[in-house]
Design a protein around this motif. Structure first.
Motif, PDB file in Angstrom:
ATOM      1  N   ASN A  59     -34.155 -52.687  46.037  1.00  0.00           N
ATOM      2  CA  ASN A  59     -35.268 -52.901  45.105  1.00  0.00           C
ATOM      3  C   ASN A  59     -36.474 -53.504  45.820  1.00  0.00           C
ATOM      4  O   ASN A  59     -37.625 -53.209  45.480  1.00  0.00           O
ATOM      5  CB  ASN A  59     -34.831 -53.792  43.948  1.00  0.00           C
ATOM      6  N   LEU A  60     -36.175 -54.354  46.803  1.00  0.00           N
ATOM      7  CA  LEU A  60     -37.253 -54.941  47.595  1.00  0.00           C
ATOM      8  C   LEU A  60     -37.986 -53.834  48.362  1.00  0.00           C
ATOM      9  O   LEU A  60     -39.218 -53.802  48.438  1.00  0.00           O
ATOM     10  CB  LEU A  60     -36.632 -55.935  48.574  1.00  0.00           C
ATOM     11  N   MET A  61     -37.203 -52.901  48.905  1.00  0.00           N
ATOM     12  CA  MET A  61     -37.801 -51.763  49.625  1.00  0.00           C
ATOM     13  C   MET A  61     -38.631 -50.899  48.676  1.00  0.00           C
ATOM     14  O   MET A  61     -39.719 -50.442  49.006  1.00  0.00           O
ATOM     15  CB  MET A  61     -36.708 -50.904  50.251  1.00  0.00           C
ATOM     16  N   ALA A  62     -38.066 -50.669  47.478  1.00  0.00           N
ATOM     17  CA  ALA A  62     -38.778 -49.846  46.484  1.00  0.00           C
ATOM     18  C   ALA A  62     -40.104 -50.512  46.115  1.00  0.00           C
ATOM     19  O   ALA A  62     -41.130 -49.841  45.987  1.00  0.00           O
ATOM     20  CB  ALA A  62     -37.923 -49.661  45.239  1.00  0.00           C
ATOM     21  N   CYS A  63     -40.069 -51.830  45.973  1.00  0.00           N
ATOM     22  CA  CYS A  63     -41.276 -52.575  45.618  1.00  0.00           C
ATOM     23  C   CYS A  63     -42.318 -52.440  46.738  1.00  0.00           C
ATOM     24  O   CYS A  63     -43.493 -52.148  46.469  1.00  0.00           O
ATOM     25  CB  CYS A  63     -40.917 -54.038  45.387  1.00  0.00           C
ATOM     26  N   PHE A  64     -41.861 -52.632  47.969  1.00  0.00           N
ATOM     27  CA  PHE A  64     -42.798 -52.528  49.101  1.00  0.00           C
ATOM     28  C   PHE A  64     -43.375 -51.115  49.188  1.00  0.00           C
ATOM     29  O   PHE A  64     -44.577 -50.917  49.349  1.00  0.00           O
ATOM     30  CB  PHE A  64     -42.108 -52.902  50.420  1.00  0.00           C
ATOM     31  N   PHE A  65     -42.485 -50.116  49.079  1.00  0.00           N
ATOM     32  CA  PHE A  65     -42.930 -48.721  49.150  1.00  0.00           C
ATOM     33  C   PHE A  65     -43.959 -48.441  48.045  1.00  0.00           C
ATOM     34  O   PHE A  65     -44.996 -47.820  48.277  1.00  0.00           O
ATOM     35  CB  PHE A  65     -41.717 -47.799  49.010  1.00  0.00           C
ATOM     36  N   GLY A  66     -43.673 -48.939  46.841  1.00  0.00           N
ATOM     37  CA  GLY A  66     -44.575 -48.725  45.705  1.00  0.00           C
ATOM     38  C   GLY A  66     -45.948 -49.340  45.946  1.00  0.00           C
ATOM     39  O   GLY A  66     -46.960 -48.671  45.790  1.00  0.00           O
ATOM     40  N   VAL A  67     -45.975 -50.624  46.347  1.00  0.00           N
ATOM     41  CA  VAL A  67     -47.292 -51.266  46.514  1.00  0.00           C
ATOM     42  C   VAL A  67     -48.034 -50.693  47.723  1.00  0.00           C
ATOM     43  O   VAL A  67     -49.263 -50.610  47.725  1.00  0.00           O
ATOM     44  CB  VAL A  67     -47.196 -52.817  46.612  1.00  0.00           C
ATOM     45  N   PHE A  68     -47.265 -50.264  48.741  1.00  0.00           N
ATOM     46  CA  PHE A  68     -47.903 -49.652  49.917  1.00  0.00           C
ATOM     47  C   PHE A  68     -48.557 -48.327  49.521  1.00  0.00           C
ATOM     48  O   PHE A  68     -49.730 -48.077  49.821  1.00  0.00           O
ATOM     49  CB  PHE A  68     -46.858 -49.435  51.017  1.00  0.00           C
ATOM     50  N   ILE A  69     -47.786 -47.475  48.826  1.00  0.00           N
ATOM     51  CA  ILE A  69     -48.339 -46.186  48.374  1.00  0.00           C
ATOM     52  C   ILE A  69     -49.493 -46.430  47.400  1.00  0.00           C
ATOM     53  O   ILE A  69     -50.517 -45.749  47.436  1.00  0.00           O
ATOM     54  CB  ILE A  69     -47.241 -45.323  47.698  1.00  0.00           C
ATOM     55  N   GLY A  70     -49.314 -47.435  46.532  1.00  0.00           N
ATOM     56  CA  GLY A  70     -50.368 -47.770  45.573  1.00  0.00           C
ATOM     57  C   GLY A  70     -51.661 -48.142  46.289  1.00  0.00           C
ATOM     58  O   GLY A  70     -52.731 -47.646  45.948  1.00  0.00           O
ATOM     59  N   THR A  71     -51.544 -49.002  47.306  1.00  0.00           N
ATOM     60  CA  THR A  71     -52.742 -49.389  48.059  1.00  0.00           C
ATOM     61  C   THR A  71     -53.342 -48.164  48.746  1.00  0.00           C
ATOM     62  O   THR A  71     -54.556 -47.972  48.742  1.00  0.00           O
ATOM     63  CB  THR A  71     -52.396 -50.467  49.113  1.00  0.00           C
ATOM     64  N   LEU A  72     -52.470 -47.326  49.307  1.00  0.00           N
ATOM     65  CA  LEU A  72     -52.941 -46.133  50.022  1.00  0.00           C
ATOM     66  C   LEU A  72     -53.711 -45.204  49.073  1.00  0.00           C
ATOM     67  O   LEU A  72     -54.817 -44.766  49.395  1.00  0.00           O
ATOM     68  CB  LEU A  72     -51.745 -45.397  50.638  1.00  0.00           C
ATOM     69  N   VAL A  73     -53.139 -44.919  47.892  1.00  0.00           N
ATOM     70  CA  VAL A  73     -53.837 -44.004  46.977  1.00  0.00           C
ATOM     71  C   VAL A  73     -55.064 -44.672  46.377  1.00  0.00           C
ATOM     72  O   VAL A  73     -56.028 -44.006  46.014  1.00  0.00           O
ATOM     73  CB  VAL A  73     -52.935 -43.424  45.859  1.00  0.00           C
ATOM     74  N   GLY A  74     -55.018 -46.015  46.293  1.00  0.00           N
ATOM     75  CA  GLY A  74     -56.202 -46.736  45.837  1.00  0.00           C
ATOM     76  C   GLY A  74     -57.316 -46.617  46.857  1.00  0.00           C
ATOM     77  O   GLY A  74     -58.487 -46.457  46.500  1.00  0.00           O
ATOM     78  N   VAL A  75     -56.949 -46.666  48.119  1.00  0.00           N
ATOM     79  CA  VAL A  75     -57.941 -46.585  49.200  1.00  0.00           C
ATOM     80  C   VAL A  75     -58.496 -45.160  49.310  1.00  0.00           C
ATOM     81  O   VAL A  75     -59.689 -44.970  49.512  1.00  0.00           O
ATOM     82  CB  VAL A  75     -57.290 -47.021  50.540  1.00  0.00           C
ATOM     83  N   LEU A  76     -57.621 -44.172  49.178  1.00  0.00           N
ATOM     84  CA  LEU A  76     -58.056 -42.783  49.392  1.00  0.00           C
ATOM     85  C   LEU A  76     -58.770 -42.221  48.169  1.00  0.00           C
ATOM     86  O   LEU A  76     -58.162 -42.122  47.107  1.00  0.00           O
ATOM     87  CB  LEU A  76     -56.849 -41.891  49.699  1.00  0.00           C
ATOM     88  N   PRO A  77     -60.027 -41.842  48.299  1.00  0.00           N
ATOM     89  CA  PRO A  77     -60.664 -41.165  47.163  1.00  0.00           C
ATOM     90  C   PRO A  77     -60.045 -39.770  47.025  1.00  0.00           C
ATOM     91  O   PRO A  77     -59.670 -39.170  48.021  1.00  0.00           O
ATOM     92  CB  PRO A  77     -62.142 -41.058  47.580  1.00  0.00           C
ATOM     93  N   GLY A  78     -59.939 -39.286  45.827  1.00  0.00           N
ATOM     94  CA  GLY A  78     -59.412 -37.925  45.644  1.00  0.00           C
ATOM     95  C   GLY A  78     -57.971 -37.913  45.195  1.00  0.00           C
ATOM     96  O   GLY A  78     -57.456 -36.886  44.792  1.00  0.00           O
ATOM     97  N   ILE A  79     -57.290 -39.042  45.278  1.00  0.00           N
ATOM     98  CA  ILE A  79     -55.934 -39.113  44.716  1.00  0.00           C
ATOM     99  C   ILE A  79     -55.783 -40.501  44.099  1.00  0.00           C
ATOM    100  O   ILE A  79     -56.072 -41.509  44.735  1.00  0.00           O
ATOM    101  CB  ILE A  79     -54.843 -38.787  45.762  1.00  0.00           C
ATOM    102  N   GLY A  80     -55.389 -40.532  42.852  1.00  0.00           N
ATOM    103  CA  GLY A  80     -55.290 -41.805  42.144  1.00  0.00           C
ATOM    104  C   GLY A  80     -53.854 -42.140  41.807  1.00  0.00           C
ATOM    105  O   GLY A  80     -52.938 -41.400  42.174  1.00  0.00           O
ATOM    106  N   PRO A  81     -53.641 -43.258  41.095  1.00  0.00           N
ATOM    107  CA  PRO A  81     -52.267 -43.655  40.773  1.00  0.00           C
ATOM    108  C   PRO A  81     -51.540 -42.629  39.904  1.00  0.00           C
ATOM    109  O   PRO A  81     -50.320 -42.469  40.038  1.00  0.00           O
ATOM    110  CB  PRO A  81     -52.439 -44.977  40.027  1.00  0.00           C
TER     111      PRO A  81
END
Lengths: 154, 501
Positions: free
Chosen positions: B19-41
């Protein structure tokens, strides 16, 4: 008037709403104490038609932009190309397989739509295709069609 | 005491390695898609929804939740450095954040955005923890009429707050509900709107629709125009705001946090609305309103706090009532349903591990996000420099793979393509996709509760106005539908829409 973009949009949704209402009627409305399968669909269709009618009236009363102006100074052929590529991808996906279809799609997108140098296009296309295939097939155990490459990809 | 013990149980769940890994993966992907214009949450969550199938429900839902609140953090980075919002909730941050960056103050702008987000995110979790169990007990008394009226209210609020014509938004909501009814009727088992296609008997898939309307349509809209991104190239410098910055920002963060939380709870509200409302509030209260739009740090702090707080608040209606207040929560509802879990008043008692696990994971996720957004800001700046012409083919490829792997059906790729085209045309003609998607998810529930209400009341429609909660919801919904007819209210609504543009 005939080039009014919002008018055409409203007319499309008006026809769609009436079509949905007809489909709901065909399915059966039932009675209020026991609504039929088409009860909600029929009323939704009528509501769509009502909202669409208000859009049509608003477009006639207030006017709107020319339909051709929506695509003026845009790269619409590239949009069309992407849609066609996606449809072709869908038709050939199971026959030819994920790897070849993806490689071709990525290369076309990177060379034709918004060109990047050949070495970059090749590197990204091969890397992304085989990377995705490995992750999905081997790590997540999601079966992708191998198509023509079945003898080699297993 | 009871809450602390339950939270302890939640931490035991959230701290399990998977679950800790899932949380990290989620927030990492979330930050990545937040940073990248053109793909959102929304696109990212739809894309990764099939991946959650292979793990436990806790891991899947923790990951999906992480993507959402992670994207709120990441979105500010692009707004500040590139003047292009990574996702809709960060649109307003462009105004002052990018001005600060151009004035050589990108560091404090990024810093206050991360700190404001952290404070607001943490507040929202504490409030969620306190409010949700109480609301769940209250919601047990809800019957089909209340649920029906509440969902009608949610759709109306969303249509009211969506920019542009309200008739178009309501029309889209009707189209969405209709789309949600495609397939076998749950009560009579009759196929509806399937046009003899076997693939449609189970209904239209949520993932292809969302990927089409948000993922593919966004790409088509971006490709149509040749947009050059210009990343602020000056050194970012220290991220820590000065004492003067703190003086300007502290109350903006506090106000944004509280405002965002309550707007997040409202059906149809959410992160986007709250960030705009917070900006308007700060501009009105500021002693230096002339600085807004020229690099006022409180114009970054308030909206960033508000959108993160709203992201936390939005979990409340989903977890306690089972009603998603926005499109992202609708996808999270999809993740619950895929795992056979029905969010609602009984979730906390029947699946305490999931509820408290999500709450605890949000505390952990917020700390992870602070680490990802403070020391690793340089890495996200590098990500921003990847040209869009390399990015969009990969996003498109991810969309195809995500859609295919969700149901192993090529038909879904066609559905995605068709909805991509529809979404593109909708943008052209000024129709918003958000009411359609929310209505699509709520559609079967709306119809089910309508029919149940009518069956229980022997066809008496007054059942909706005899029950106080249902009546209150319908009155508010009616007021919103009629609002555009009143010049004062129409002006207010248009002002909100204009601000959003």
């Amino acid at each position: 008037m005939l080039r009014n973009a919002q008018l055409w949009g409203g007319l499309f949704w008006l026809a769609f709403g009436l079509f949905i209402a007809f489909q709901g009627y065909e399915l059966g409305l039932g009675q209020a104490r026991e609504p039929g399968s088409g009860f909600a669909i029929f009323w939704l269709g009528l509501m769509m038609a009502a909202f669409a009618t208000s859009i049509v009236f608003s477009a006639i009363k207030n006017g709107s932009e020319d339909i051709a102006s929506l695509w003026r100074d845009t790269r619409w052929p590239k949009v069309l190309l992407i849609i066609v590529m996606l449809l072709v991808f869908g038709f050939l996906f199971e026959t030819i397989g994920f790897v070849i279809c993806s490689l071709v799609l990525l290369l076309v997108l990177m060379r034709v739509v918004d060109p990047v140098p050949w070495p970059t296009a090749l590197l990204v296309s091969f890397g992304a295709t085989f990377g995705m295939w490995y992750c999905l097939n081997k790590l997540l155990m999601i079966q992708l069609p191998n198509g023509w490459l079945s003898p080699w990809l297993g | 005491m009871e809450i602390l013990s339950a939270l302890g149980h939640g931490f035991a769940v959230a701290l399990q390695p998977i679950n800790l890994m899932a949380c990290f993966f989620g927030v990492f992907i979330g930050t990545l898609v937040g940073v990248l214009p053109g793909i959102g949450p929304v696109s990212a969550m739809a894309l990764l929804l099939p991946v959650t199938l292979s793990g436990s429900p806790e891991a899947g839902i923790i990951m999906m939740a992480g993507i959402y609140y992670g994207s709120m953090y990441g979105g500010s980075t692009t707004s500040i450095l590139v003047n292009i919002p990574g996702e809709a909730a960060s649109v307003i941050t462009c105004l002052d954040g990018h001005q600060m960056a151009k004035n050589g103050r990108a560091g404090p702008a990024l810093g206050i955005a991360a700190i404001g987000s952290f404070v607001a995110g943490t507040f929202a979790i504490v409030a969620l923890m306190l409010v949700a169990p109480w609301l769940a007990k209250f919601a047990i008394a809800f019957g089909p009429p209340e649920y029906f009226s509440l969902m009608v209210l949610g759709l109306t609020v969303l249509a009211f707050l969506t920019q542009g014509s309200m008739a178009k938004s309501l029309l889209m909501a009707c189209v969405g509900v209709t789309l949600g009814l495609v397939g076998i009727d749950q009560i009579t088992a009759a196929p509806r709107l399937t046009f003899d296609r076997l693939e449609l008997l189970d209904g239209v898939g949520l993932i292809p629709v969302v990927m089409g309307l948000f993922g593919v349509a966004e790409i088509l809209a971006n490709i149509e125009r040749s947009v050059q991104r210009e990343v602020v190239s000056a050194r970012i410098g220290s991220l820590w705001p000065t004492l003067q910055d703190w003086a300007y920002s502290k109350w903006a963060i506090a106000r944004g946090t509280i405002l965002g939380f309550f707007l997040g709870i409202l059906p149809g509200g959410g992160a986007v609305i709250s960030s705009f409302a917070s900006y308007a509030l700060e501009r009105r209260l500021s002693k230096r309103p002339e600085m807004f739009g020229k690099g006022a740090i409180e114009g970054v702090a308030g909206p960033e706090a508000a959108n993160n707080s709203a992201a936390g608040g939005a979990f409340i209606p989903l977890l306690t009532l089972g009603i998603p207040p926005n499109v992202v929560m609708a996808l999270l509802l999809g993740a619950f349903i895929i795992h056979g879990i029905q969010p609602g008043p009984l979730l906390i008692t029947q699946n305490p591990g999931i509820f408290w696990g999500i709450v605890a994971s949000m505390y952990i996720g917020n700390i992870m996000l602070l680490i990802l957004n403070f020391p690793l800001i340089g890495m996200w700046v590098q990500v921003l420099k990847v040209p869009y012409k390399l990015l969009f083919p990969l996003i498109l490829m991810f969309c195809i793979v995500g859609v295919f792997s969700s149901g192993s059906a090529v038909f879904d790729v066609f559905v995605m393509t068709v909805f991509g085209l529809i979404g593109y045309l909708m943008r052209k003609f000024g129709y918003e996709p958000a009411p359609l998607v929310l209505a699509f998810v709520l559609g079967p529930m709306v119809e089910n509760n309508l029919r149940k209400s009518l069956i229980l009341s022997q066809g008496d429609f007054s059942v909706f106005i005899e029950r106080p909660i249902s009546l209150a919801c319908l009155i508010v919904a009616a007021a919103m539908i009629l609002a555009p007819l009143l010049p004062v209210l129409r002006a207010k609504r248009e002002a909100v829409a204009l601000d959003q543009e």
